[in-house]
Design a protein around this motif. Sequence first.
Motif, PDB file in Angstrom:
ATOM      1  N   PHE A  25      43.973  55.506  48.015  1.00 38.35           N
ATOM      2  CA  PHE A  25      44.693  55.906  49.230  1.00 38.35           C
ATOM      3  C   PHE A  25      44.062  55.280  50.475  1.00 38.35           C
ATOM      4  CE2 PHE A  25      46.657  60.134  47.487  1.00 38.35           C
ATOM      5  CZ  PHE A  25      47.357  59.404  46.549  1.00 38.35           C
ATOM      6  N   ARG A  26      42.752  55.174  50.471  1.00 38.21           N
ATOM      7  CA  ARG A  26      42.076  54.547  51.618  1.00 38.21           C
ATOM      8  C   ARG A  26      42.394  53.052  51.666  1.00 38.21           C
ATOM      9  NH1 ARG A  26      41.393  54.423  55.902  1.00 38.21           N
ATOM     10  NH2 ARG A  26      39.521  54.041  57.084  1.00 38.21           N
ATOM     11  N   GLN A  27      42.402  52.412  50.487  1.00 29.04           N
ATOM     12  CA  GLN A  27      42.757  50.978  50.441  1.00 29.04           C
ATOM     13  C   GLN A  27      44.155  50.758  51.026  1.00 29.04           C
ATOM     14  OE1 GLN A  27      42.051  50.580  46.171  1.00 29.04           O
ATOM     15  NE2 GLN A  27      40.330  49.195  46.512  1.00 29.04           N
ATOM     16  N   LEU A  28      45.080  51.635  50.653  1.00 28.87           N
ATOM     17  CA  LEU A  28      46.451  51.474  51.151  1.00 28.87           C
ATOM     18  C   LEU A  28      46.523  51.747  52.645  1.00 28.87           C
ATOM     19  CD1 LEU A  28      48.337  53.155  48.165  1.00 28.87           C
ATOM     20  CD2 LEU A  28      48.347  50.721  48.769  1.00 28.87           C
ATOM     21  N   GLU A  29      45.705  52.664  53.106  1.00 32.36           N
ATOM     22  CA  GLU A  29      45.686  52.989  54.538  1.00 32.36           C
ATOM     23  C   GLU A  29      45.147  51.808  55.343  1.00 32.36           C
ATOM     24  OE1 GLU A  29      43.519  56.584  55.039  1.00 32.36           O
ATOM     25  OE2 GLU A  29      44.364  57.006  57.020  1.00 32.36           O
ATOM     26  N   ILE A  30      44.159  51.112  54.771  1.00 36.53           N
ATOM     27  CA  ILE A  30      43.587  49.943  55.448  1.00 36.53           C
ATOM     28  C   ILE A  30      44.576  48.766  55.396  1.00 36.53           C
ATOM     29  CG2 ILE A  30      41.754  48.195  55.289  1.00 36.53           C
ATOM     30  CD1 ILE A  30      39.899  50.505  54.275  1.00 36.53           C
ATOM     31  N   LEU A  31      45.189  48.580  54.237  1.00 41.97           N
ATOM     32  CA  LEU A  31      46.073  47.422  54.054  1.00 41.97           C
ATOM     33  C   LEU A  31      47.391  47.562  54.805  1.00 41.97           C
ATOM     34  CD1 LEU A  31      45.439  46.865  50.265  1.00 41.97           C
ATOM     35  CD2 LEU A  31      45.460  44.994  51.910  1.00 41.97           C
ATOM     36  N   GLN A  32      47.940  48.752  54.836  1.00 41.91           N
ATOM     37  CA  GLN A  32      49.279  48.963  55.424  1.00 41.91           C
ATOM     38  C   GLN A  32      50.272  47.911  54.926  1.00 41.91           C
ATOM     39  OE1 GLN A  32      50.230  51.483  57.345  1.00 41.91           O
ATOM     40  NE2 GLN A  32      48.232  52.383  57.655  1.00 41.91           N
ATOM     41  N   PRO A  33      50.453  47.816  53.605  1.00 36.93           N
ATOM     42  CA  PRO A  33      51.355  46.780  53.095  1.00 36.93           C
ATOM     43  C   PRO A  33      52.807  47.087  53.440  1.00 36.93           C
ATOM     44  CG  PRO A  33      50.788  48.285  51.335  1.00 36.93           C
ATOM     45  CD  PRO A  33      49.976  48.711  52.530  1.00 36.93           C
ATOM     46  N   LYS A  34      53.633  46.080  53.240  1.00 36.85           N
ATOM     47  CA  LYS A  34      55.067  46.276  53.493  1.00 36.85           C
ATOM     48  C   LYS A  34      55.742  46.947  52.288  1.00 36.85           C
ATOM     49  CE  LYS A  34      58.734  44.116  55.946  1.00 36.85           C
ATOM     50  NZ  LYS A  34      59.501  42.919  56.173  1.00 36.85           N
ATOM     51  N   VAL A  35      55.244  46.628  51.089  1.00 37.81           N
ATOM     52  CA  VAL A  35      55.815  47.180  49.852  1.00 37.81           C
ATOM     53  C   VAL A  35      54.689  47.455  48.862  1.00 37.81           C
ATOM     54  CG1 VAL A  35      57.431  46.771  47.938  1.00 37.81           C
ATOM     55  CG2 VAL A  35      57.926  45.805  50.182  1.00 37.81           C
ATOM     56  N   ILE A  36      54.865  48.521  48.081  1.00 34.97           N
ATOM     57  CA  ILE A  36      53.937  48.825  46.984  1.00 34.97           C
ATOM     58  C   ILE A  36      54.718  48.758  45.675  1.00 34.97           C
ATOM     59  CG2 ILE A  36      52.435  50.581  45.962  1.00 34.97           C
ATOM     60  CD1 ILE A  36      52.182  51.798  48.839  1.00 34.97           C
ATOM     61  N   LEU A  37      54.176  48.024  44.704  1.00 37.86           N
ATOM     62  CA  LEU A  37      54.778  47.983  43.376  1.00 37.86           C
ATOM     63  C   LEU A  37      53.918  48.840  42.454  1.00 37.86           C
ATOM     64  CD1 LEU A  37      57.068  46.627  41.670  1.00 37.86           C
ATOM     65  CD2 LEU A  37      55.381  44.876  41.060  1.00 37.86           C
ATOM     66  N   ALA A  38      54.488  49.935  41.994  1.00 39.06           N
ATOM     67  CA  ALA A  38      53.769  50.852  41.093  1.00 39.06           C
ATOM     68  C   ALA A  38      54.137  50.478  39.667  1.00 39.06           C
ATOM     69  CB  ALA A  38      54.169  52.291  41.395  1.00 39.06           C
ATOM     70  N   MET A  39      53.129  50.039  38.906  1.00 41.54           N
ATOM     71  CA  MET A  39      53.396  49.531  37.558  1.00 41.54           C
ATOM     72  C   MET A  39      52.949  50.552  36.509  1.00 41.54           C
ATOM     73  SD  MET A  39      52.241  45.586  38.234  1.00 41.54           S
ATOM     74  CE  MET A  39      50.511  46.016  38.352  1.00 41.54           C
ATOM     75  N   GLY A  40      53.924  51.159  35.863  1.00 39.91           N
ATOM     76  CA  GLY A  40      53.627  52.125  34.807  1.00 39.91           C
ATOM     77  C   GLY A  40      53.590  53.558  35.313  1.00 39.91           C
ATOM     78  N   ASN A  41      53.586  54.493  34.352  1.00 37.60           N
ATOM     79  CA  ASN A  41      53.635  55.926  34.668  1.00 37.60           C
ATOM     80  C   ASN A  41      52.499  56.401  35.551  1.00 37.60           C
ATOM     81  OD1 ASN A  41      55.814  57.530  33.543  1.00 37.60           O
ATOM     82  ND2 ASN A  41      55.197  56.651  31.578  1.00 37.60           N
ATOM     83  N   THR A  42      51.272  55.981  35.226  1.00 38.59           N
ATOM     84  CA  THR A  42      50.121  56.526  35.958  1.00 38.59           C
ATOM     85  C   THR A  42      50.199  56.157  37.432  1.00 38.59           C
ATOM     86  OG1 THR A  42      48.743  56.463  33.985  1.00 38.59           O
ATOM     87  CG2 THR A  42      47.592  56.550  36.089  1.00 38.59           C
ATOM     88  N   ALA A  43      50.486  54.888  37.715  1.00 33.74           N
ATOM     89  CA  ALA A  43      50.571  54.455  39.117  1.00 33.74           C
ATOM     90  C   ALA A  43      51.730  55.153  39.822  1.00 33.74           C
ATOM     91  CB  ALA A  43      50.732  52.940  39.193  1.00 33.74           C
ATOM     92  N   ALA A  44      52.883  55.195  39.156  1.00 32.28           N
ATOM     93  CA  ALA A  44      54.070  55.777  39.791  1.00 32.28           C
ATOM     94  C   ALA A  44      53.860  57.265  40.060  1.00 32.28           C
ATOM     95  CB  ALA A  44      55.291  55.557  38.902  1.00 32.28           C
ATOM     96  N   GLN A  45      53.367  57.982  39.063  1.00 36.12           N
ATOM     97  CA  GLN A  45      53.228  59.437  39.217  1.00 36.12           C
ATOM     98  C   GLN A  45      52.140  59.787  40.226  1.00 36.12           C
ATOM     99  OE1 GLN A  45      52.693  60.606  35.117  1.00 36.12           O
ATOM    100  NE2 GLN A  45      54.898  60.575  34.712  1.00 36.12           N
ATOM    101  N   THR A  46      51.095  58.950  40.292  1.00 37.76           N
ATOM    102  CA  THR A  46      50.014  59.222  41.240  1.00 37.76           C
ATOM    103  C   THR A  46      50.466  58.935  42.667  1.00 37.76           C
ATOM    104  OG1 THR A  46      48.387  58.622  39.559  1.00 37.76           O
ATOM    105  CG2 THR A  46      47.627  58.635  41.842  1.00 37.76           C
ATOM    106  N   LEU A  47      51.140  57.809  42.864  1.00 35.53           N
ATOM    107  CA  LEU A  47      51.531  57.428  44.232  1.00 35.53           C
ATOM    108  C   LEU A  47      52.644  58.322  44.776  1.00 35.53           C
ATOM    109  CD1 LEU A  47      51.398  53.566  43.883  1.00 35.53           C
ATOM    110  CD2 LEU A  47      50.074  54.938  45.497  1.00 35.53           C
ATOM    111  N   LEU A  48      53.403  58.944  43.860  1.00 38.85           N
ATOM    112  CA  LEU A  48      54.536  59.751  44.321  1.00 38.85           C
ATOM    113  C   LEU A  48      54.298  61.232  44.078  1.00 38.85           C
ATOM    114  CD1 LEU A  48      57.322  57.322  43.123  1.00 38.85           C
ATOM    115  CD2 LEU A  48      56.444  57.641  45.460  1.00 38.85           C
ATOM    116  N   ASN A  49      53.123  61.566  43.522  1.00 36.74           N
ATOM    117  CA  ASN A  49      52.755  62.964  43.317  1.00 36.74           C
ATOM    118  C   ASN A  49      53.831  63.702  42.525  1.00 36.74           C
ATOM    119  OD1 ASN A  49      51.052  65.168  43.596  1.00 36.74           O
ATOM    120  ND2 ASN A  49      52.124  65.900  45.425  1.00 36.74           N
ATOM    121  N   THR A  50      54.183  63.120  41.387  1.00 38.55           N
ATOM    122  CA  THR A  50      55.264  63.699  40.581  1.00 38.55           C
ATOM    123  C   THR A  50      54.914  63.575  39.107  1.00 38.55           C
ATOM    124  OG1 THR A  50      57.621  63.533  40.040  1.00 38.55           O
ATOM    125  CG2 THR A  50      56.500  61.486  40.528  1.00 38.55           C
ATOM    126  N   LYS A  51      55.593  64.373  38.280  1.00 38.28           N
ATOM    127  CA  LYS A  51      55.446  64.244  36.825  1.00 38.28           C
ATOM    128  C   LYS A  51      56.669  63.556  36.231  1.00 38.28           C
ATOM    129  CE  LYS A  51      52.180  67.844  35.592  1.00 38.28           C
ATOM    130  NZ  LYS A  51      51.863  68.841  36.603  1.00 38.28           N
TER     131      LYS A  51
END
Length: 267
Positions: free
Chosen positions: A191-217
């Motif tokens: 989360f800190r890396q993303l806060e520093i980077l402020q990217p235009k788009v994030i690509l979440a690859m796979g369940n773990t990344a998607a569920q973690t970044l979106l706080n969902t099951k």
Amino acid sequence: MSDGRALARAYLEQQRLLGTDAVSLPPSGESPVDPVVTPGLRPGSGDHPAASTRSPAQPKADLPPAGLSYDPPARDLFAADPLQQVTTLAQVAELVAPCTRCRLCEARSHTVPGEGPDGARLVCVGEGPGRTEDETGRPFVGKAGELLTKILGAIGLERAQVYICNVVKCRPPENRTPQYDEIAACVPYLFRQLEILQPKVILAMGNTAAQTLLNTKQSLGALRVKVHRFRGIPVIVTYHPAALLRNPNWKKPTWDDVRIAHRLLDG
Ligand code: URA
Ligand code: SF4
């Protein structure tokens, strides 16, 4: 071969790798033609695109509907936690290197904080380091990484232009899925890396990344083809490259997903 034709061939090769085969090129030497084969069009007839009523400037293809939004609190400048004080990716990596916040520190050879330029507009997030990544300290350098490099090439991006990282920064034993408490311990770095980077788009690859970044099951299948948001930044969910190596049928949908990400990058 002309530069344009060489580029077109490289592009088509990438499409083939990704399982997309809707286009073909005549053998080199013939006069250049529009390589897009559009079935059902009669050359010279009124239904040719050039003669149609479509406006010459193609409207941007529609984006998928909005999805989930996750807004974890931004950094707390007054907190004692050094992670809240650092302002560069290199400083985050320095904090990750000696980290013992979870049991994944026990078997690691190297931490794998992530890599890419400070100004990256796209961030790709995977699950956690595998064997080669643990040995080298670099993300996505094994077989899945080779495929990721090709996927990025297909939307005209060099790997070196993209920030590539994972949810957990140390390799889970036998590449098992990281456990909930391990993710919870490690995610402040991401989360800190993303806060520093402020990217235009994030690509979440796979369940773990998607569920973690979106706080969902919710499953990856339910999360694909929507424009989610993480602190307002668009998040596109797709298959993990390692899953594509096991199931090539997912290459085509992955290609569709990265094109959505590409459209958002351009927009
Ligand atoms: N799989 C991941 O999720 N991350 C890597 O860095 C490599 C493989
Ligand atoms: Fe620290 Fe993350 Fe490694 Fe756990 S996985 S030890 S939280 S860097």
